[in-house]
Design an enzyme around this catalytic site. Structure first.
Site, PDB file in Angstrom:
ATOM      1  N   ASP A   1     -12.891   1.248   2.827  1.00  0.00           N
ATOM      2  CA  ASP A   1     -11.487   1.072   3.220  1.00  0.00           C
ATOM      3  C   ASP A   1     -10.928   2.432   3.614  1.00  0.00           C
ATOM      4  O   ASP A   1     -10.757   3.315   2.776  1.00  0.00           O
ATOM      5  CB  ASP A   1     -10.705   0.479   2.051  1.00  0.00           C
TER       6      ASP A   1
ATOM      7  N   GLY B   1       0.813  -1.200   0.000  1.00  0.00           N
ATOM      8  CA  GLY B   1       0.000   0.000   0.000  1.00  0.00           C
ATOM      9  C   GLY B   1       0.847   1.251   0.000  1.00  0.00           C
ATOM     10  O   GLY B   1       2.076   1.208   0.086  1.00  0.00           O
ATOM     11  N   ASN B   2       0.191   2.403  -0.076  1.00  0.00           N
ATOM     12  CA  ASN B   2       0.916   3.671  -0.146  1.00  0.00           C
ATOM     13  C   ASN B   2       1.612   4.035   1.157  1.00  0.00           C
ATOM     14  O   ASN B   2       2.628   4.713   1.152  1.00  0.00           O
ATOM     15  CB  ASN B   2      -0.049   4.800  -0.534  1.00  0.00           C
ATOM     16  N   THR B   3       1.060   3.572   2.273  1.00  0.00           N
ATOM     17  CA  THR B   3       1.625   3.893   3.582  1.00  0.00           C
ATOM     18  C   THR B   3       2.381   2.726   4.192  1.00  0.00           C
ATOM     19  O   THR B   3       3.431   2.916   4.810  1.00  0.00           O
ATOM     20  CB  THR B   3       0.506   4.340   4.542  1.00  0.00           C
TER      21      THR B   3
ATOM     22  N   ASP C   1      -5.903  -3.685  -4.863  1.00  0.00           N
ATOM     23  CA  ASP C   1      -6.376  -3.894  -3.497  1.00  0.00           C
ATOM     24  C   ASP C   1      -7.887  -3.759  -3.397  1.00  0.00           C
ATOM     25  O   ASP C   1      -8.533  -4.435  -2.584  1.00  0.00           O
ATOM     26  CB  ASP C   1      -5.688  -2.924  -2.532  1.00  0.00           C
TER      27      ASP C   1
ATOM     28  N   THR D   1      -9.792  25.093  19.619  1.00  0.00           N
ATOM     29  CA  THR D   1      -9.259  24.690  18.312  1.00  0.00           C
ATOM     30  C   THR D   1      -9.080  23.182  18.220  1.00  0.00           C
ATOM     31  O   THR D   1      -9.363  22.573  17.186  1.00  0.00           O
ATOM     32  CB  THR D   1      -7.916  25.398  18.052  1.00  0.00           C
TER      33      THR D   1
END
Length: 270
Positions: free
Chosen positions: A129, A8-10, A109, A184
């Site tokens: 996902d 995956g990308n991460t 995926d 915040t």
């Protein structure tokens, strides 16, 4: 034993199956600057720490959304585990027709998740996902992959606020007690966590209106637990969905595969 690899990308997620049972999982950071030897030694050592030797691996199956790492992991499987991996593409037997305009465009995926979800839970099906991107996939009552929707992931959106504003900061991804933030930090948490919960609920509603109100909804991905308690749409949460899908797809194709590199006489690294 079957080695399954989801690039995956991460993160790169690795699972090992023994006769359809997932016996261990590993996650390592995705880094296209790493070499095959680095990833190979890392996986070899991590698996051995879990009591799994390279010689225990008899097959492998890969899905990837990171092209620079795809060939590297194919090479890694041959050199370190002595097997030629099955790479999931739209050209192999997925056990599910893909009705995307161009099947080659859909992420591997996404198809793997859909195959696993329908096999485990039935159809019609909606898979959500939550990872680097937030991805929705739809499977028809006839078990056809139809397509879906892609939105920025929770972390991507949070990072965009942090990097592109002067006074907003990173916050813990937890839901505040109230939607109306009084400072915040809670304002950011409301917008990010509850905002994404609202996104998921709205998109699932739209998908159900198109494919059937009785569609089951399965959540997966590393960030699904951030919102799962705050959106009443999930019938099931399955963090191992992609690995299970790789196991299912491998078994559908195993009979037609050539013998592994090991049986063809390739040596194993290490």
């Amino acid at each position: 034993m079957l080695l399954t690899i989801d690039i995956g990308n991460t993160a790169v997620t690795v699972g090992v199956f023994r006769k359809e049972r997932l016996v261990t999982t590993l996650r390592v950071a995705t880094d296209s600057r790493r070499l095959a030897d680095e990833y190979g030694i890392l996986l070899k050592n991590l698996l051995e720490f879990r009591g799994i030797a390279t010689t225990d691996i008899t097959a492998a199956c890969i899905c990837s959304v990171v092209p620079p790492l795809t060939g590297m992991f194919e090479d890694l499987c041959r050199r370190f585990f002595g097997v030629t991996p099955l790479l999931v593409t739209s050209q192999i037997d997925l056990g599910m027709p893909v009705r995307y305009d161009n099947p080659r465009d859909v992420g591997a995926d996404r198809i793997v998740d859909a195959v696993a979800a329908v096999e485990l839970y039935g159809a019609p099906m909606i898979v959500v996902d939550l990872g680097t991107a937030t991805v929705f996939d739809a499977v028809s009552r006839d078990r056809e992959y139809l397509g879906g929707a892609i939105a920025p992931g929770i972390n991507l959106s949070a990072d965009a606020l942090y990097y592109n504003t002067s006074q907003l900061r990173r916050v813990e991804l937890v839901a505040p007690a109230e939607a109306v933030g009084r400072n915040t930090t809670t304002s950011l948490q409301s917008g990010i966590v509850l905002g994404y919960a609202g996104l998921v609920e709205a998109m699932v509603g739209r998908f159900k209106a198109e494919i059937g109100e009785d569609a089951r909804v399965v959540g997966t991905g590393g960030l699904v637990t951030v919102i799962s308690d705050h959106v009443p749409v999930f019938d099931d949460i399955n963090q191992e969905l992609t690995l299970v899908g790789l196991d299912i797809i491998y078994r559908k194709n195993a009979a037609g595969l050539p013998s592994s590199g090991a049986s063809a006489g390739m040596s194993r690294a290490g």
